[in-house]
Design an enzyme around this catalytic site. Structure first.
Site, PDB file in Angstrom:
ATOM      1  N   SER A   1      -7.255  13.912   2.170  1.00 32.56           N
ATOM      2  CA  SER A   1      -7.134  13.411   0.878  1.00 32.56           C
ATOM      3  C   SER A   1      -8.669  13.340   0.212  1.00 32.56           C
ATOM      4  O   SER A   1      -9.388  12.970   0.863  1.00 32.56           O
ATOM      5  CB  SER A   1      -6.563  12.145   1.078  1.00 32.56           C
ATOM      6  OG  SER A   1      -6.546  11.485  -0.428  1.00 32.56           O
TER       7      SER A   1
ATOM      8  N   TYR B   1      -5.825   3.391   3.214  1.00 37.11           N
ATOM      9  CA  TYR B   1      -5.377   4.716   3.047  1.00 37.11           C
ATOM     10  C   TYR B   1      -6.345   5.885   3.574  1.00 37.11           C
ATOM     11  O   TYR B   1      -6.288   6.726   4.283  1.00 37.11           O
ATOM     12  CB  TYR B   1      -4.601   5.251   1.897  1.00 37.11           C
ATOM     13  CG  TYR B   1      -4.318   6.528   1.722  1.00 37.11           C
ATOM     14  CD1 TYR B   1      -3.150   7.135   2.311  1.00 37.11           C
ATOM     15  CD2 TYR B   1      -4.781   7.277   0.689  1.00 37.11           C
ATOM     16  CE1 TYR B   1      -2.951   8.603   2.111  1.00 37.11           C
ATOM     17  CE2 TYR B   1      -4.418   8.768   0.236  1.00 37.11           C
ATOM     18  CZ  TYR B   1      -3.640   9.045   0.990  1.00 37.11           C
ATOM     19  OH  TYR B   1      -3.260  10.487   0.915  1.00 37.11           O
TER      20      TYR B   1
END
Length: 353
Positions: free
Chosen positions: A141, A166
């Site tokens: 990501s 995350y």
């Protein structure tokens, strides 16, 4: 780079009922001959399950002749499920897209991220070790860049300062993949996706949430007073990048010491063109009016509120895609208006008919 012919191969796509996963399966249906495609998804209720079911039905309706497709409802965090899957199908190419997504949710529900993004990914790596694969492609990501000041973000940049759990789990995926590539000679490629959007996307993403609220006449909150920039990337561009990368695995080579060099790579997939959040929302509401999701006289100004930054968010994302262009001859290019038009037209059909 080691060329891989996807025709007649067994391909495993984890998170296949997800936004990117379902689009990848549909794309493989169109482009790959004689393959066996296995999809796995736990169908959790992080967001509306009916959307995942819609994607699965769409996949089944598009299954072409000559392709074998199996869907397994299962969780990559369940070691026995993954071991059984690999033992039965022995996939040649694995694309791991299953993950708990979202920055804000990681602040309130950290356990979900440890289970899916760490334990789940570890299970995939262990399975790739025991049932050797030609290529493991996995989702990382843009959030790994944290609050890096240097833009555009390059895969050569240091990314040791995540600002959300995350992001930390995604950076951990890259580290784990590197270790397994080195120890067990598993060709692996990590993909740092930049703000993916499009039809049948994730309802927790800003553009989808904004649309739901505007349609109900509620006020939308635009963070950092609208001074956020995001490298919005249309889902078809992401899938194009994934399919190209699946076909080119990092080469297995030995170093001067005679031991394997890790066949490991990481790429950005982004639009290489950050857009201001206020401009993004303005184009979105124009396209929603065009698609008749909102009335023509909609008072957009009365329904927006500029608010401070949220914890875990970053002010800008901006992908340097030089390496992707150099190695795979591809650069995402779908314009924001084109992409948001496709989303608005899909939304009108799905929610208003």
């Amino acid at each position: 780079m080691q060329k891989i012919d996807l025709n007649d191969k067994t391909i495993l796509v984890t998170g296949s009922a997800g936004f990117i996963g379902s689009n990848l399966v549909k794309r493989l249906f169109r482009n790959v001959k004689g393959a066996t495609i296995i999809g796995i998804d736990n169908m959790n209720d992080y967001y509306d399950v009916s959307l995942k079911e819609f994607r699965l039905k769409e996949i089944e309706s598009l299954l072409p002749e000559g392709i074998t497709y199996h869907f397994v409802k299962g969780d990559i965090a369940d070691r026995s499920c993954i071991d059984k899957l690999f033992a039965e199908y022995k996939p040649a190419v694995v694309v791991n897209l299953a993950a708990q997504a979202g920055v804000r949710y990681s602040i309130t529900n950290p356990d979900a991220y440890i289970q899916s993004n760490l334990i789940g990914f570890y299970n995939i790596l262990e399975a790739c070790r025991h049932y050797p694969v030609e290529h493991l492609v996995y989702a990382s990501s843009s959030s790994v860049y944290g609050s890096n000041k240097k833009v555009p973000y390059s895969t050569d940049d240091k990314v040791d300062n995540p600002v959300s759990l995350y992001a930390a789990t995604k950076k951990s995926n890259e580290l784990l993949a590197h270790a397994y590539s080195k120890l067990y000679n598993i060709p692996s490629t990590g993909l740092r996706f930049f703000t993916v959007y499009g039809p049948a996307g994730r309802p927790d993403m800003a553009y989808f949430g904004f649309t739901n609220k505007l349609r109900k006449g509620e006020t939308i909150q635009i963070f950092n007073y609208g001074n956020c920039k995001r490298d919005f990337t249309f889902v078809d561009d992401i899938v194009e990048g994934v399919v190209r990368i699946m076909q080119g695995a990092p080469e297995k080579k030995n170093g001067e010491d005679g031991l394997p060099l890790p066949p490991y790579a990481v790429y950005n997939i982004g639009n290489n063109s950050p857009e201001n959040l206020l401009d993004f929302v303005d184009i979105l509401q124009q396209e929603l009016i065009r698609a008749k999701v909102l009335p023509e006289d909609y008072d957009f100004e009365a329904h927006k509120q500029l608010v401070p930054m949220q914890p875990g968010d970053v002010p800008v994302t901006f992908a340097d895609t030089t390496a992707l262009e150099r190695d795979y001859g591809f650069k995402p290019s779908t314009s924001l208006r084109e992409g948001l038009r496709a989303f608005a037209e899909w939304y009108a059909k799905f929610y208003t008919l």
